[in-house]
Design a protein around this motif. Structure first.
Motif, PDB file in Angstrom:
ATOM      1  N   UNK A 136      34.165  41.286  40.612  1.00 21.10           N
ATOM      2  CA  UNK A 136      34.529  41.413  42.021  1.00 21.10           C
ATOM      3  C   UNK A 136      35.554  40.363  42.413  1.00 21.10           C
ATOM      4  N   UNK A 137      35.314  39.142  41.887  1.00 16.63           N
ATOM      5  CA  UNK A 137      36.214  38.050  42.234  1.00 16.63           C
ATOM      6  C   UNK A 137      37.598  38.311  41.648  1.00 16.63           C
ATOM      7  N   UNK A 138      37.631  38.775  40.392  1.00 19.43           N
ATOM      8  CA  UNK A 138      38.916  39.082  39.756  1.00 19.43           C
ATOM      9  C   UNK A 138      39.643  40.153  40.568  1.00 19.43           C
ATOM     10  N   UNK A 139      38.893  41.187  41.006  1.00 16.10           N
ATOM     11  CA  UNK A 139      39.534  42.260  41.760  1.00 16.10           C
ATOM     12  C   UNK A 139      40.070  41.787  43.099  1.00 16.10           C
ATOM     13  N   UNK A 168      41.117  38.926  43.689  1.00 16.12           N
ATOM     14  CA  UNK A 168      42.299  38.125  43.408  1.00 16.12           C
ATOM     15  C   UNK A 168      43.493  38.978  42.995  1.00 16.12           C
TER      16      UNK A 168
END
Lengths: 178, 189
Positions: free
Chosen positions: A113-116, A118
């Protein structure tokens, strides 16, 4: 057609290579393709290459696959055109499928989720830049920019079918106004 | 009707056949780049995806080689229906539209020097550019956080103004952007 059939294999090979290293999208490798087919091999003139690009921008459909097909067609006719189309998307589609199955398995994991979160702002900046670069290709005057600006405004504030905008753009272009 | 039930019914309606026709439409209507119509058909018309689902899949595909929208077609097909969905969506996107586009393009290429045709091409390209920019602005909606907007602006400037290679922009900016997203999340909790 500026080349006999023995040009086809190196062209198809080169396009296959460019397609599989075109991280971030095919437009990024177009300058390299231009160097190869126009400058190094002289299979197409500069003008023919530019015409291919202008046409795929104005046509619907899978435009980068069509771009490769038109270059293939100029070099070796229909069989080369079809081969160039296939090597442009088949290897990368197989890769996309495999990678997506893997990525989707970790769909709800926090790090993903964090990668997305970002990735999305970068991606969107690139989409807008793509449109901007397209608006500035060639010798576009202020009328051309006004057409682009009007299209942006109408797309954002109305629910007009974009096909009408395309028709209006074509008519203005035909009248020589753009 | 319960909204959950609606969602379920809508998802059940996404058969390989429906995927084929949705992507056929995206491709045939997609002047200047199918992304405009991918967003319109999949999000606004069919309501299969949300803006953020769409942006997530698009950013995933931007990391893959090959034509981005074609990779997106495969991923969205696979998301709803596995291998059959991916093949159906891909076939819809490419088979007929490629044949049609190729036939029209080959004819146009022989007349490409005509003033009238050059004018039409310029007019359509100018409009399509506006449509792509507007689509990007719409996709920005779920990301209206100040730091995210700054990242978007830098990505835009790097590519459009500084003309940096795409890969440099992506590799340089993505780690920063992910770090920011992580901090925002930590701050929110």
């Amino acid at each position: 057609m500026s080349c006999s059939s023995n040009c086809s294999a190196p062209l198809i090979g080169h396009i296959a290579l460019l397609a599989i290293i075109s991280f971030g999208g095919v437009p990024g490798v177009l300058p390299d393709l231009h160097d190869f087919v126009v400058t190094a091999r002289a299979w197409l003139t500069d003008r023919e290459f530019a015409d291919c690009f202008a046409i795929v921008q104005a046509l619907p459909g899978p435009n980068m696959i069509l771009m490769m097909s038109f270059i293939g067609w100029k070099v070796g006719g229909l069989p080369t055109a079809i081969s160039c189309a296939l090597v442009t998307f088949v290897p990368s589609c197989a890769l996309a499928y495999t990678a997506f199955r893997f990525w989707n398995r970790f769909r709800d994991v926090a790090w993903q989720r964090r990668v997305q979160r970002g990735l999305a702002p970068v991606t969107i900046g690139l989409v807008i830049a793509g449109g901007f670069v397209m608006a500035r290709t060639g010798d576009s005057g202020w009328l051309s920019l006004a057409v682009t600006g009007t299209a942006i405004g109408l797309m954002l504030i109305t629910r007009i079918n974009p096909l009408w905008l395309v028709c209006a753009g074509a008519v203005l272009g035909a009248l020589g106004a753009v | 009707m319960e909204p959950v039930l609606c969602d379920e019914m809508r998802l059940r309606a996404i058969t390989p056949r429906a995927l084929f026709f949705a992507f056929l439409k995206v491709s045939l209507y997609g002047f200047g780049g199918p992304i405009v119509w991918a967003r319109r058909v999949l999000i606004e018309e069919r309501r299969w995806l949300s803006d953020s689902d769409f942006a997530n899949i698009l950013s995933f595909c931007q990391f893959l080689p090959g034509p981005n929208v074609v990779s997106m077609t495969v991923c969205i097909g696979a998301k709803f229906h596995g291998a059959a969905g991916a093949l159906a969506a891909l076939a819809g996107f490419i088979l007929f539209p490629w044949t049609l586009g190729f036939a029209i393009g080959v004819v146009i290429l022989s007349y490409a020097q005509t003033v009238l045709l050059q004018g039409i091409l310029r007019g359509v390209a100018a409009t399509a550019a506006g449509m792509i920019i507007a689509t990007g602005i719409r996709l920005l909606r779920p990301h209206r956080r100040p730091l995210a907007l700054i990242v978007t602006a830098i990505a835009f400037a790097g590519l459009a103004a500084a003309r940096l290679p795409l890969l440099i922009v992506v590799v340089g900016l993505v780690p920063v952007s992910i770090a920011i997203a992580g901090r925002e999340r930590a701050a929110a909790q």
